[in-house]
Design an enzyme around this catalytic site. Structure first.
Site, short mmCIF file in Angstrom:
data_model
loop_
_atom_site.label_atom_id
_atom_site.label_comp_id
_atom_site.label_asym_id
_atom_site.label_seq_id
_atom_site.Cartn_x
_atom_site.Cartn_y
_atom_site.Cartn_z
N CYS A 117 -11.27 -14.86 77.12
CA CYS A 117 -11.00 -13.84 76.11
C CYS A 117 -12.33 -13.23 75.67
O CYS A 117 -13.31 -13.95 75.49
CB CYS A 117 -10.29 -14.50 74.93
SG CYS A 117 -9.90 -13.39 73.58
N HIS B 8 -0.95 -12.39 76.94
CA HIS B 8 -2.20 -12.73 76.26
C HIS B 8 -2.50 -11.70 75.17
O HIS B 8 -2.80 -12.05 74.02
CB HIS B 8 -3.33 -12.79 77.29
CG HIS B 8 -4.69 -13.07 76.73
ND1 HIS B 8 -5.38 -14.23 77.01
CD2 HIS B 8 -5.49 -12.34 75.91
CE1 HIS B 8 -6.56 -14.19 76.38
NE2 HIS B 8 -6.64 -13.04 75.71
N GLU B 9 -2.41 -10.41 75.53
CA GLU B 9 -2.74 -9.36 74.55
C GLU B 9 -1.70 -9.26 73.44
O GLU B 9 -2.04 -9.07 72.27
CB GLU B 9 -2.92 -8.01 75.25
CG GLU B 9 -4.02 -7.97 76.29
CD GLU B 9 -5.37 -8.52 75.84
OE1 GLU B 9 -5.70 -8.44 74.64
OE2 GLU B 9 -6.10 -9.05 76.69
N HIS C 242 -2.27 -11.70 70.75
CA HIS C 242 -3.29 -11.29 69.77
C HIS C 242 -2.67 -10.54 68.60
O HIS C 242 -3.15 -10.62 67.47
CB HIS C 242 -4.35 -10.39 70.42
CG HIS C 242 -5.46 -11.12 71.08
ND1 HIS C 242 -6.29 -12.01 70.42
CD2 HIS C 242 -5.91 -11.07 72.36
CE1 HIS C 242 -7.18 -12.48 71.27
NE2 HIS C 242 -6.98 -11.93 72.45
#
Length: 184
Positions: free
Chosen positions: A110, A153-154, A157
């Site tokens: 990341c 993953h994004e 966030h």
């Protein structure tokens, strides 16, 4: 132009906040932020530009990583057949996913995490994402393999979740049963 100096690092409280929805149609300011995020991801993959501006290579970026707590992501990644997935999106949401899991053989990294955190990150092997593009038009994407991993993953966030939250603390290299290993 965004640089590594614009990216907040692990431990910053905004990385753990749930981001706000972007008002649609998107404002000019939100469009500019999202376009800048996409430019960063693309620039970070260009060896000359990355070297000139000291950019770490990235394949995705979420707005909270640049200290903007809004639901925006920029992704620029190829799948195993060399097909490019290049998307700058507002309010992305996973609307369906497979039961089957997948993980990257190399683990995940990341731009907001400077150290290497070893371990497998189990994700859904296939997902469907609904979102809005730079013009505010609704789109739907069916994803698998590397693009599916990056989108998860994004999107994490945007919910204050870091990739290492998914790593099995007792057994970092635990492989979920029947999971697909994506060689990376």
């Amino acid at each position: 132009m965004l640089t590594m100096d614009d990216i907040i690092r692990d431990g910053h409280p905004n990385l753990r906040k749930v981001a706000d929805d972007v008002q649609l149609p998107p404002s000019d300011e939100d469009k500019k932020i999202l376009a800048d995020m996409m430019e960063f991801v693309q620039n970070s993959q260009n060896p000359e530009i990355a070297a000139k501006y000291n950019l770490r290579p990235g394949i995705g970026l979420a707005a909270p990583q640049i200290n903007v707590t809004k639901k925006m992501i920029a992704i620029h990644v190829k799948d195993d057949k060399d097909k490019l997935y290049s998307h700058a999106l507002f309010n992305p949401k996973i609307i369906s996913h497979s039961v089957e899991k997948a993980y990257l053989s190399s683990g995940e990294g990341c731009l907001s995490v400077d150290e290497n955190i070893p371990g497998f990150v189990p994700r859904h092997a296939r997902i469907t994402v609904k979102a809005y593009d730079l013009e505010g038009k609704e789109i739907q994407l069916r994803l698998k393999g590397m693009p599916a991993i990056v989108f998860q993953h994004e999107i994490d966030h945007l919910h204050g979740i870091m990739f290492y939250d998914h790593i099995n603390k007792q057994d970092p290299y635990y492989r979920p049963e029947n999971a697909i290993e994506i060689i990376r």
